[in-house]
Design an enzyme around this catalytic site. Sequence first.
Site: not given
Length: 346
Positions: A322, A222, A242
């Site tokens: 992230h 992904e 998600d």
Amino acid sequence: MKLKIDTNYLKLMLETILKCHSPSGFCYDVMDIIEAEALHCGYKFEKTNKGCGIITIPGENTKEVIGLSAHVDTLGAMVRSITPQGTLKFTLVGGPIAATLDGEYCKIRTREGKIYTGTFLSTSPAAHVYTDSKDKPRLPETMEVRIDEIVESKEDVEKLGICAGDYIFIDPKTVITPSGFVKSRFIDDKGSVACLMTLLRLLKDEKVKPKYTTKMFISVYEEVGHGSSYIPSDITEMIAVDMGCIGEDLNCTELDVSICAKDSGGPYDYYMTTKLVQLAKANKIRHVVDIYPMYVSDVGAALRGGNNIRGALIGPGVHASHGMERTHITALENTIQLLYAYLTIR
């Protein structure tokens, strides 16, 4: 509706998979964990050719097949080259924020399976030596990995068996606090995978069948864009589970399950999204509806792959995506509650 969620199992599964290194393209060890758990619960487990996992949950009706997708692959890095001084230049796998890697511990895995430890650093790492140590941009071009071995040249590193294309695993630094916060890299999307596995355990323990046959699709690419480009052809609609985005112009917090109405790929299925909102309201599940400005999901990959499905997106609120991410157990529980309602109440 108030489910009795096994929070201890949720935390155990979360810690186990967060601490198992699985950057895109190297998900073998973590998928073994997922397979073992699925089989232990008594459900069929299959793998696609590229390594994605499919867990089939028989339903009361086979008229439709519901897909629940979450990705177990994470961000990472890979050796690009070896410098004459014996450090490693690297290329990113997926899109980690490079600046957050400065000073992070890592492991380098050779093709032969040898593991060496190291540290991501700026090429100007010392304040007592470099005038630009504080303000030098932190980018792959201005960073390197220092290996914890006595090496003084490229040849010394090559003798260790390290070469271009070897994976560099980033230390996730996973912590679950007494107050219920989960601090770790890669909660995106291992937090959602832990939710699906806890839901699986719940269905098994409660001997509950979903209304329709359900397939959990655990994708492994992904973060590089093609995790669910293939899905089983009998899936008629799919919910990507998600991370929910937190930040400027968004409603989500680390306690909510977020329902995404639209991301950078366009709007999600109106009727599926509406049903999720209605279920959350009716069952008093803490939730928000948001639009994600810079985001793509496994549903997007499935649609671009030509699959004839309806699609929706939900997930626990995750801060600092992230980078050094954080969520709360409450958000994970709310995500499980909403998925259970969608599968069993509709």
